[in-house]
Each structure stands twice: as structure tokens, then as C-alpha cells.
Design a protein around this motif. Structure first.
Motif, PDB file in Angstrom:
ATOM      1  N   GLY A   1       5.759   2.082  -0.140  1.00  0.00           N
ATOM      2  CA  GLY A   1       5.107   1.278   0.873  1.00  0.00           C
ATOM      3  C   GLY A   1       3.641   1.624   0.999  1.00  0.00           C
ATOM      4  O   GLY A   1       3.151   2.578   0.376  1.00  0.00           O
ATOM      5  N   LEU A   2       2.932   0.829   1.767  1.00  0.00           N
ATOM      6  CA  LEU A   2       1.523   1.075   2.045  1.00  0.00           C
ATOM      7  C   LEU A   2       1.375   1.784   3.387  1.00  0.00           C
ATOM      8  O   LEU A   2       2.104   1.487   4.339  1.00  0.00           O
ATOM      9  CB  LEU A   2       0.738  -0.240   2.091  1.00  0.00           C
ATOM     10  CG  LEU A   2       0.674  -1.056   0.791  1.00  0.00           C
ATOM     11  CD1 LEU A   2      -0.065  -2.372   1.061  1.00  0.00           C
ATOM     12  CD2 LEU A   2      -0.018  -0.278  -0.313  1.00  0.00           C
ATOM     13  N   VAL A   3       0.433   2.707   3.438  1.00  0.00           N
ATOM     14  CA  VAL A   3       0.052   3.300   4.715  1.00  0.00           C
ATOM     15  C   VAL A   3      -0.928   2.342   5.383  1.00  0.00           C
ATOM     16  O   VAL A   3      -2.005   2.064   4.843  1.00  0.00           O
ATOM     17  CB  VAL A   3      -0.604   4.683   4.513  1.00  0.00           C
ATOM     18  CG1 VAL A   3      -1.016   5.271   5.869  1.00  0.00           C
ATOM     19  CG2 VAL A   3       0.346   5.634   3.789  1.00  0.00           C
ATOM     20  N   MET A   4      -0.538   1.798   6.520  1.00  0.00           N
ATOM     21  CA  MET A   4      -1.368   0.830   7.227  1.00  0.00           C
ATOM     22  C   MET A   4      -1.944   1.452   8.499  1.00  0.00           C
ATOM     23  O   MET A   4      -1.259   2.196   9.205  1.00  0.00           O
ATOM     24  CB  MET A   4      -0.549  -0.411   7.592  1.00  0.00           C
ATOM     25  CG  MET A   4       0.057  -1.151   6.406  1.00  0.00           C
ATOM     26  SD  MET A   4      -1.194  -1.844   5.281  1.00  0.00           S
ATOM     27  CE  MET A   4      -2.072  -2.969   6.371  1.00  0.00           C
ATOM     28  N   GLU A   5      -3.175   1.151   8.770  1.00  0.00           N
ATOM     29  CA  GLU A   5      -3.858   1.660   9.966  1.00  0.00           C
ATOM     30  C   GLU A   5      -4.764   0.564  10.510  1.00  0.00           C
ATOM     31  O   GLU A   5      -5.748   0.180   9.877  1.00  0.00           O
ATOM     32  CB  GLU A   5      -4.677   2.897   9.597  1.00  0.00           C
ATOM     33  CG  GLU A   5      -5.131   3.729  10.770  1.00  0.00           C
ATOM     34  CD  GLU A   5      -3.994   4.473  11.468  1.00  0.00           C
ATOM     35  OE1 GLU A   5      -3.998   4.464  12.715  1.00  0.00           O
ATOM     36  OE2 GLU A   5      -3.119   5.031  10.777  1.00  0.00           O
ATOM     37  N   ARG A   6      -4.396   0.004  11.676  1.00  0.00           N
ATOM     38  CA  ARG A   6      -5.201  -1.023  12.336  1.00  0.00           C
ATOM     39  C   ARG A   6      -5.526  -2.186  11.404  1.00  0.00           C
ATOM     40  O   ARG A   6      -6.652  -2.662  11.333  1.00  0.00           O
ATOM     41  CB  ARG A   6      -6.477  -0.415  12.920  1.00  0.00           C
ATOM     42  CG  ARG A   6      -6.223   0.611  14.006  1.00  0.00           C
ATOM     43  CD  ARG A   6      -7.515   1.006  14.715  1.00  0.00           C
ATOM     44  NE  ARG A   6      -8.407   1.730  13.828  1.00  0.00           N
ATOM     45  CZ  ARG A   6      -8.322   3.039  13.578  1.00  0.00           C
ATOM     46  NH1 ARG A   6      -7.358   3.755  14.142  1.00  0.00           N
ATOM     47  NH2 ARG A   6      -9.184   3.640  12.780  1.00  0.00           N
ATOM     48  N   GLY A   7      -4.507  -2.658  10.646  1.00  0.00           N
ATOM     49  CA  GLY A   7      -4.676  -3.799   9.761  1.00  0.00           C
ATOM     50  C   GLY A   7      -5.321  -3.502   8.432  1.00  0.00           C
ATOM     51  O   GLY A   7      -5.491  -4.408   7.610  1.00  0.00           O
ATOM     52  N   SER A   8      -5.690  -2.254   8.184  1.00  0.00           N
ATOM     53  CA  SER A   8      -6.297  -1.854   6.916  1.00  0.00           C
ATOM     54  C   SER A   8      -5.332  -0.988   6.125  1.00  0.00           C
ATOM     55  O   SER A   8      -4.438  -0.344   6.692  1.00  0.00           O
ATOM     56  CB  SER A   8      -7.595  -1.078   7.162  1.00  0.00           C
ATOM     57  OG  SER A   8      -8.561  -1.874   7.815  1.00  0.00           O
ATOM     58  N   VAL A   9      -5.516  -0.971   4.827  1.00  0.00           N
ATOM     59  CA  VAL A   9      -4.692  -0.133   3.956  1.00  0.00           C
ATOM     60  C   VAL A   9      -5.335   1.244   3.869  1.00  0.00           C
ATOM     61  O   VAL A   9      -6.511   1.381   3.538  1.00  0.00           O
ATOM     62  CB  VAL A   9      -4.552  -0.771   2.557  1.00  0.00           C
ATOM     63  CG1 VAL A   9      -3.827   0.181   1.612  1.00  0.00           C
ATOM     64  CG2 VAL A   9      -3.807  -2.097   2.654  1.00  0.00           C
ATOM     65  N   ASP A  10      -4.541   2.268   4.168  1.00  0.00           N
ATOM     66  CA  ASP A  10      -5.049   3.635   4.230  1.00  0.00           C
ATOM     67  C   ASP A  10      -4.363   4.541   3.219  1.00  0.00           C
ATOM     68  O   ASP A  10      -4.410   5.762   3.333  1.00  0.00           O
ATOM     69  CB  ASP A  10      -4.851   4.183   5.647  1.00  0.00           C
ATOM     70  CG  ASP A  10      -5.506   5.540   5.859  1.00  0.00           C
ATOM     71  OD1 ASP A  10      -6.612   5.742   5.344  1.00  0.00           O
ATOM     72  OD2 ASP A  10      -4.878   6.401   6.512  1.00  0.00           O
ATOM     73  N   GLY A  11      -3.688   3.972   2.223  1.00  0.00           N
ATOM     74  CA  GLY A  11      -3.028   4.777   1.213  1.00  0.00           C
ATOM     75  C   GLY A  11      -1.649   4.242   0.908  1.00  0.00           C
ATOM     76  O   GLY A  11      -1.332   3.078   1.199  1.00  0.00           O
ATOM     77  N   VAL A  12      -0.799   5.100   0.331  1.00  0.00           N
ATOM     78  CA  VAL A  12       0.542   4.687  -0.084  1.00  0.00           C
ATOM     79  C   VAL A  12       1.560   5.742   0.330  1.00  0.00           C
ATOM     80  O   VAL A  12       1.244   6.930   0.467  1.00  0.00           O
ATOM     81  CB  VAL A  12       0.618   4.482  -1.611  1.00  0.00           C
ATOM     82  CG1 VAL A  12      -0.352   3.406  -2.061  1.00  0.00           C
ATOM     83  CG2 VAL A  12       0.370   5.782  -2.373  1.00  0.00           C
ATOM     84  N   TRP A  13       2.777   5.279   0.529  1.00  0.00           N
ATOM     85  CA  TRP A  13       3.916   6.169   0.736  1.00  0.00           C
ATOM     86  C   TRP A  13       4.632   6.353  -0.593  1.00  0.00           C
ATOM     87  O   TRP A  13       5.031   5.379  -1.242  1.00  0.00           O
ATOM     88  CB  TRP A  13       4.883   5.590   1.762  1.00  0.00           C
ATOM     89  CG  TRP A  13       4.363   5.576   3.158  1.00  0.00           C
ATOM     90  CD1 TRP A  13       3.879   4.505   3.856  1.00  0.00           C
ATOM     91  CD2 TRP A  13       4.278   6.697   4.041  1.00  0.00           C
ATOM     92  NE1 TRP A  13       3.480   4.873   5.110  1.00  0.00           N
ATOM     93  CE2 TRP A  13       3.715   6.221   5.261  1.00  0.00           C
ATOM     94  CE3 TRP A  13       4.607   8.042   3.927  1.00  0.00           C
ATOM     95  CZ2 TRP A  13       3.487   7.053   6.354  1.00  0.00           C
ATOM     96  CZ3 TRP A  13       4.383   8.866   5.019  1.00  0.00           C
ATOM     97  CH2 TRP A  13       3.832   8.389   6.210  1.00  0.00           C
ATOM     98  N   CYS A  14       4.815   7.608  -1.010  1.00  0.00           N
ATOM     99  CA  CYS A  14       5.579   7.915  -2.220  1.00  0.00           C
ATOM    100  C   CYS A  14       7.041   8.179  -1.887  1.00  0.00           C
ATOM    101  O   CYS A  14       7.933   7.886  -2.675  1.00  0.00           O
ATOM    102  CB  CYS A  14       4.973   9.123  -2.926  1.00  0.00           C
ATOM    103  SG  CYS A  14       3.278   8.840  -3.490  1.00  0.00           S
ATOM    104  N   THR A  15       7.273   8.758  -0.727  1.00  0.00           N
ATOM    105  CA  THR A  15       8.603   8.938  -0.151  1.00  0.00           C
ATOM    106  C   THR A  15       8.443   8.717   1.346  1.00  0.00           C
ATOM    107  O   THR A  15       7.330   8.615   1.857  1.00  0.00           O
ATOM    108  CB  THR A  15       9.157  10.362  -0.399  1.00  0.00           C
ATOM    109  OG1 THR A  15       8.407  11.288   0.401  1.00  0.00           O
ATOM    110  CG2 THR A  15       9.052  10.756  -1.878  1.00  0.00           C
TER     111      THR A  15
END
Length: 535
Positions: free
Chosen positions: A215-229
Motif C-alpha cells: 500500500g501507499l503511505v498517505m498523509e493529508r492527500g499526498s503520497v508519503d512512501g510505501v508499506w512493505c508490510t
């Protein structure tokens, strides 16, 4: 647990590694995450050629090109597509090719392959396709450990295969093959990926395979990275989607793809992760019904046991063969590049595909000269191939009206003997002739007169899907209101393809992937980068 970097690239094909190299050279800290145990995805099992208009290598063939001509050609063959994306591609592609050479051991060489519509305004009969000269694997490891299994040893270039006439009876250069094998040199798709891996390593890119993204790490409508687990994240200012399309997700393909294209030749890894990740971020999508379509035949299997179809080449380009549908009639110029689009045509009375099942039918003249269904002259044919001494007998075995099939082949023979095809124009185009037999009376045409007659099923296949998140000219993923999603980019088959619904040249898939990957990577460290999320 989390870590931080500047750019995360998801996928390690031509798009992903081109993006990673561009971002790293631009000064970013870059991590590439490849979900499978192999590098390179579909690129690594492909011919590896890239369509790059106005490239710096084509002058070696005595061919000139310029931006205006390239844009005229591309816009003329992609009606309804976004002209700003065509312009961005034409402007960036030649710069990408020079960049890759400057920052990796890759040396591109020009190819004699024509555009699909070389006769159209702005078209070219050679030079726009480039491929890598042999690349040494060196410390990367062995090819069988690095990449998905290749359909054949990748030690000769496309131009060498064509020049030696290996599809039309030429002899293998055993000495050259042994030398390159001993030297650990690879070509084609493996050579392209190996060269890009070398470049990425030299630029300090972190390369991780067997690392899926959930999944994507989301913060206030912006992409802030990815989830690996669920518990492990990589925070980043930019995430580049370069993880291919969705041809191996059965449910998604059934729901979205138009037409009967259900036989992918790509490795079994493209399962729609880019679409799901982009959807999580609120992206808009386009061209989900389209595919990079190809005719295929029954082949072997992938290591996981899933089917591995093979592209149909000899059985559409060479003399003494034609295709018919279940009615026993020809329905297309078999040698045209966009031949597979004919499989999407429907019968208005039934709504079912009008030209499937389809059969490639050849005579003994073909079998004694060329490969058929993967069997070279003198080799036994696969069990699923049909053969008969007469056309009526063959028609009975295929469930085709015998009278119609006989009439179809008789009419074809009359014109083929003269090197003409008034019904579909086969052999009258540069693309057709380039893939034919240069030593035959006509490169693509020859009558079917000598028994036994042989038939091979032709299926509607694809090398990848074309649908995905919309992007702007800087590869930034867009919302429905055309605003860019902060921190999210896409390239290759993970983005909505600017080329379609058909193709414009061999190498268009990889040329597009390399170029849009380069655009995305360069954007992450340039003035058009979307603002990072404050931490």
C-alpha cells in the motif's frame, strides 16, 4: 518500523530502472522494490528494442529524422490521445537514449526495423528502433538467477538474427555464441536490464527484489512512501509506479479489457498492483480496455506452471501461409503489425468474436523452409497441430466449411503467385517486407499448393495492458480534476498509455517505458517535482 529515502521506485523493468537511474543521477537517494524474485519483468524476456524517434544513432544507417516529422507521425497514428503527452515523449526520447549511454555501460545500436506505418506522413523505413550492444553481466550474477527464463538464449542481437536469416534457414554462428556465453555477455531484453542494473548500482541505487508493496503511505492527500508490510514502511518524497499492468489478474482483465485478449506472454507478475495503489491515492484512469495486443500460439509454461504463449512471427510474415477464421475466410493482412486488432471484431448477429477461432494454414513449401508452431524443418510438430493431405480433409478436422476454405486458398494462390494481395495488401508495406524472406520471390507471399497442409491455432494474446492512471507531461499521476497527486508518478505499463489503440512501431512499448521512466525520475529531482509532505 520505518526508513526514509527520497524516491521509491516500484518495479524493475525498463521503466523502473530508467526512472531510478535518472533520479539517482539527479542527486536523489533511490530505492527500487521488485516484488518478484527476478529483475526486469517483461522487458527481460523481450527483444529489448526501443522505439526512439530522432535518436543519435540512426544517422549511422544514413537515415535522418527530426522532431517535427516524428511528432507528425505519432499524432497521426494516435488520434484521440493526449497531444501533450506525444509531444513530451518525442522531446524526451532522444535525450533519454543519450542519458542512458552516459550513465551506464549500454551502447545503443540502430536497427533497420521500419515504423509500423512507414509510408504515412512522418514515418521512417529504418533507424527509429535501437537496441543494446552485448552487455557483460559481470558481478550481477548468472542470467538464469537474475531474470525470468528467456524464450531462447539472449546472446545475439535482433539485427544479427535478421542479418543471418535465422528464421529463414540461416546457420547459427556457433563461434560467436560460444564466445559471448563464455564472456557472460547478454543481448536483447536481458542486455538492456543488465546495463541499467549496472548503471543503477554505480549511481548508488538500493536494489531489493522479492519485496512486494502492500500500500501507499498517505498523509493529508499526498503520497508519503510505501508499506512493505503492515508494520514496515519506507517514507519517501516520491513514489514511482513502474510495476506493469494487469494482464495476469484474471478478474480485472475480464472486467476491464475490451476484446478477447486473454493470453499474455509476459511473466506471471503483472497483477494490477499499480492500479490498486493509484486508486488508493485518488487517481483517475484511462484506456483500461486496451492492450498491447499480439497474435500468439500455444507454447510452454512458466516456473509456476501457468501457460506461456509464444508470439506468432514466422507464421504471419513468411510466404506459403495464410490465416482463416472459423468460416474459412481470410480476415486481415497477416503480416501487418496491428494484425491482432482483428480479433476484437465481433459478429453483429451474435456479439461474439468474428475471427476466433483462427488458424494459420501452411503447405509443405513452408514446412521445408521455415519454423511452424515452434518446430523447425525436419522436427516433429507439436501434438495440437493438425495436418492433412488435402484441403477438404484439413477443413473437416478444423470444423471449417471445406468449399469455403478451398475457394479462399485458391483465390489467395492466384494472386500470391504474382506477389500481390488485392484483398488485404499483404506485402505492400515496408513493415511487412522487413519481416519476410528476402530470398523468396516475394518476401511475404507464396501460394499454398504442396501437401501436406498444416494448421496451427492462433490466439488473441498480449504483451501487456495499456490502461492505468493518467499522467501529465512530467509523469505526475493526476486526479479526476487534472491536479497532480503530490508524490506519485507512473511510467511504462503502469500508466495510461499515450500510444493507442494500436501500436506505431516495434519497440514502442519499451521505448515508451524507458522514456516515461526517465521523465518520472528526472521530475522527482527537478523543478516540476510535487512538494514533499512536511514531516
Amino acid at each position: 518500523m520505518s526508513e526514509h529515502t527520497d524516491v521509491v521506485v516500484i518495479g524493475s523493468g525498463a521503466a523502473g530502472l530508467s526512472a531510478a537511474l535518472a533520479a539517482a543521477v539527479g542527486g536523489a537517494r533511490v530505492t527500487v522494490l521488485e516484488g518478484s524474485p527476478h529483475w526486469g519483468g517483461t522487458t527481460a524476456v523481450s527483444g529489448g528494442q526501443a522505439w526512439v524517434p530522432d535518436n543519435h544513432r540512426m544517422a549511422a544507417l544514413g537515415v535522418s529524422d527530426d522532431r517535427a516529422e516524428a511528432l507528425t507521425y505519432l499524432l497521426g497514428r494516435t488520434e484521440g490521445r493526449e497531444p501533450e503527452l506525444a509531444t513530451a515523449f518525442v522531446d524526451a526520447a532522444p535525450r533519454m537514449a543519450r542519458f542512458v549511454e552516459e550513465h551506464s555501460p549500454i551502447e545503443f545500436t540502430p536497427m533497420s526495423t521500419p515504423d509500423s506505418f512507414a509510408e504515412a506522413p512522418g514515418g521512417r523505413s529504418a533507424g527509429r528502433n535501437i537496441e543494446v550492444a552485448p552487455v557483460e553481466l559481470g558481478g550481477l550474477g548468472r542470467a538464469e538467477e537474475l531474470f525470468w527464463p528467456a524464450p531462447y538464449p539472449m546472446v545475439l542481437t535482433n539485427e544479427e538474427v535478421a542479418g543471418l536469416g535465422l528464421m529463414t534457414g540461416g546457420r547459427l554462428p556457433q563461434g560467436l555464441i560460444e564466445y559471448r556465453t563464455a564472456a557472460g555477455q547478454v543481448t536483447l531484453g536481458q542486455g538492456l536490464i543488465a546495463g541499467l542494473l549496472h548503471g543503477c548500482q554505480a549511481a548508488g541505487v538500493q536494489l531489493r527484489k522479492g519485496q512486494p508493496v502492500t500500500g501507499l503511505v498517505m498523509e493529508r492527500g499526498s503520497v508519503d512512501g510505501v508499506w512493505c508490510t503492515p508494520d514496515e514502511a519506507i517514507h519517501a518524497d516520491a513514489v514511482i509506479l513502474a510495476c506493469g499492468g494487469f494482464e495476469h489478474d484474471h478478474d480485472l482483465a475480464e472486467a476491464k479489457l475490451h476484446g478477447p485478449f486473454r493470453h499474455p506472454v509476459s511473466p506471471p507478475v503483472n497483477r494490477g498492483s499499480a492500479i490498486r495503489l493509484a486508486h488508493q491515492a485518488g487517481a483517475s484512469f484511462r484506456h483500461l480496455g486496451e492492450a498491447w495486443s499480439w497474435p500468439v500460439r500455444q507454447g510452454s509454461t512458466w516456473p509456476d506452471g501457468s501457460p506461456r504463449p509464444e508470439l506468432v512471427l514466422a507464421e504471419r510474415m513468411l510466404p506459403h501461409v495464410l490465416w482463416v477464421n472459423q468460416a474459412g475466410r481470410r480476415f486481415v493482412n497477416e503480416s501487418s503489425h496491428n494484425v491482432a486488432l482483428a480479433f476484437a471484431e465481433t459478429d453483429p448477429a451474435t456479439g461474439q468474436p468474428a475471427n476466433l477461432p483462427a488458424w494459420a494454414i501452411a503447405d509443405a513449401n513452408f514446412r521445408t523452409r521455415y519454423p511452424f508452431a515452434g518446430a523447425y524443418p525436419g522436427q516433429p510438430l507439436p501434438e495440437h497441430i493438425h495436418q492433412a493431405d488435402t484441403l477438404p480433409e484439413l477443413a473437416e478436422r478444423l470444423g471449417i466449411p471445406a468449399a469455403t476454405l478451398t475457394t479462399t486458398i485458391t483465390e489467395f494462390n492466384t494472386h500470391a503467385a504474382q506477389g500481390t494481395d488485392p484483398a488485404f495488401g499483404r506485402g505492400s508495406f515496408a513493415y511487412d517486407r522487413h519481416g519476410g524472406d528476402p530470398n523468396a520471390p516475394h518476401p511475404n507471399l507464396g501460394p499454398l499448393t504442396e501437401p501436406p497442409f498444416t494448421a496451427m491455432p492462433v490466439q488473441a494474446g498480449l504483451v501487456g495492458t495499456k490502461g492505468g492512471p493518467r499522467v501529465d507531461a512530467h509523469a505526475r499521476v493526476l486526479r479526476w480534476d487534472d491536479s497532480p497527486i503530490n508524490g506519485l508518478y507512473a511510467a511504462g505499463n503502469a500508466m495510461a498509455a499515450p500510444i493507442g489503440p494500436g501500436t506505431v512501431s516495434a519497440g514502442a512499448t519499451i521505448g515508451s517505458a524507458l522514456t516515461w521512466g526517465w521523465i518520472a525520475g528526472a521530475t522527482t529531482s527537478g523543478p516540476h517535482r510535487t512538494p514533499a509532505v512536511p514531516r
